[in-house]
Design a protein around this motif. Structure first.
Motif, PDB file in Angstrom:
ATOM      1  N   LEU A  63      43.605  48.724  46.561  1.00 41.47           N
ATOM      2  CA  LEU A  63      42.180  48.645  46.864  1.00 41.47           C
ATOM      3  C   LEU A  63      41.958  48.014  48.230  1.00 41.47           C
ATOM      4  CD1 LEU A  63      40.722  47.428  43.442  1.00 41.47           C
ATOM      5  CD2 LEU A  63      40.757  49.766  44.347  1.00 41.47           C
TER       6      LEU A  63
ATOM      7  N   ALA B  52      44.607  45.295  40.085  1.00 33.57           N
ATOM      8  CA  ALA B  52      44.716  46.730  40.379  1.00 33.57           C
ATOM      9  C   ALA B  52      46.154  47.134  40.632  1.00 33.57           C
ATOM     10  CB  ALA B  52      43.854  47.093  41.579  1.00 33.57           C
TER      11      ALA B  52
ATOM     12  N   CYS C 235      42.282  49.778  37.372  1.00 32.10           N
ATOM     13  CA  CYS C 235      41.980  48.420  37.810  1.00 32.10           C
ATOM     14  C   CYS C 235      41.389  47.682  36.610  1.00 32.10           C
ATOM     15  CB  CYS C 235      41.003  48.416  38.976  1.00 32.10           C
ATOM     16  SG  CYS C 235      40.505  46.742  39.495  1.00 32.10           S
TER      17      CYS C 235
END
Length: 408
Positions: A102, A82, A68
């Protein structure tokens, strides 16, 4: 400012020269949590300042799978990505958030810690590119440096004690919210942030949660063997509590916890064994068996001690009565035969009225003359005379010789 995702073949030749300036990050192993991005500028680039902390429009930023990327400007996060791929930086666009795999809470974190968009187009502001390792960080070992109290209960034998336990295992975790981790943990690291820098703090928190988990386990009143079967319950409890606390404070998430071993102290183990032995005595059959075995062991011990004492005595007698140190079993047999012969009455001996056994004509004890046929019944081999003359025996009581009247 913002990022534009570059698809293969989507860019024309007009932007080809901009690919000569980009940020990237080498692969990160399981020991690295955060690493500062590396700026690469080719010889054809017009950027001659060589400042790694200045990002101009048109720079390409690459993001690998399991990473990320954050762009930080004056301590505030301005870009989040990410998703793996290549992205072109454009300072005229609003900040972009590519969260990839995420959790959606990252967007909420960005609203709190991210920098608000402004169109000042100041390209001289310091901006840093950081890459976060969002893969599972595995093989983190833990153990309890001090014993943990745990109640051990076995209703079958009436056992209820507070035992001291030791526990060890491994756990894995990951950075679930890179923005929160940056804001609360690593900050503007110069080069990289390693797992070992956070290891002691994480282990201390894990052990403290382990103590609470064992406390809840004590309420179930489990025996020693049952504690091990509830390891999964301990792991689930710790996973839930740690993920919540670590997630809220540091943006971390527990992936798995595996308890390898739970052992009691040697003292408590012996107490439990003793209680189990005592409990077996409540069963008469078990008690009888245990008593027989104990008596057998005691007899073996006594026999062994007596045999040892007799052996020592025989050795002492041999050493005192023999001038030859080389005595074997055959010599001992000869000695025994000689002693037996000495103890038996000589043939033709007679018994004096004083009770002495003699072989001569006169008694050496009182001087009386040898008296033949003093009794109608007398052994002609050893000289023994019976007391009851009315019912003489058939055999001599001393040597077993056939007994006859006037047997002289």
């Amino acid at each position: 400012m913002g990022l534009i995702k570059s698809e293969p073949g989507a860019l024309g030749s007009t932007l080809a020269d901009q690919w000569k300036e980009f940020f990237y990050c080498e692969s990160m192993d399981k020991n690295v949590m955060v690493r500062k991005g590396i700026k690469r500028v080719s010889g054809c680039s017009s950027d001659t300042k060589e400042n790694d902390n200045i990002i101009s429009s048109g720079f390409v930023i690459t993001v690998a799978d399991g990473q990320c990327m954050l762009i930080v400007e004056q301590g505030k996060v301005v870009e989040v990505c990410a998703e793996p791929g290549k992205f072109i930086y454009d300072s005229s666009l609003e900040p972009s958030v590519f969260i990839g795999k995420l959790d959606k809470r990252v967007k909420e974190t960005f609203r709190m810690v991210g920098k608000r968009f402004s169109r000042d187009n100041d390209t001289e502001k310091e901006q840093r590119v950081y890459y976060f390792n969002i893969k599972e960080l595995i093989e983190n070992k833990f153990n309890t440096p001090n014993p943990i109290p745990c109640r051990v209960v076995d209703s079958k034998i009436g056992l209820d004690i507070d035992a001291l336990t030791h526990c060890s295992g491994v756990y894995s975790y990951k950075i679930a919210d890179p923005l929160l981790f940056y804001a609360t943990v690593c900050g503007n690291v110069e080069r990289e942030y390693l797992c070992k820098e956070l290891e002691n703090q994480l282990n201390a928190k894990l052990v403290s949660e382990l103590i609470l988990a064992f406390g809840k386990l004590s309420e179930l009143e489990l025996s020693q063997n049952q504690i091990l079967t509830h390891a999964s319950d301990i792991e689930a409890t710790m996973n839930e509590t740690l993920s919540k606390s670590w997630g809220e404070l540091r943006g971390l998430e527990i992936v798995s916890i595996a308890i390898n071993e739970v052992t009691l102290s040697q003292k408590d183990t012996e107490i439990i064994k003793q209680a189990q032995r005592i409990a077996t005595m409540h069963d008469p059959k078990m008690a009888a068996t245990a008593l027989i075995l104990a008596q057998a062991d005691a007899m073996k011990s006594v026999v062994s001690k007596k045999a040892s004492a007799i052996t020592d005595f025989v050795k002492t007698e041999i050493e005192m009565n023999s001038t030859d140190s080389d005595i074997d079993a055959q010599n001992l047999s000869v000695i025994g035969q000689q002693q037996t012969a000495q103890q038996l009455p000589a043939q033709g001996s007679w018994k004096c009225v004083c009770g002495a056994m003699e072989i001569g004509k006169f008694c050496t004890n009182c001087g009386a003359k040898k008296t033949l046929n003093s009794s109608p019944y007398r052994c002609n081999k050893c000289g023994w005379e019976p007391d009851n003359l009315h019912k003489p025996p058939k055999f001599c009581a001393e040597c077993g010789n056939p007994f006859y009247k006037n047997n002289v």
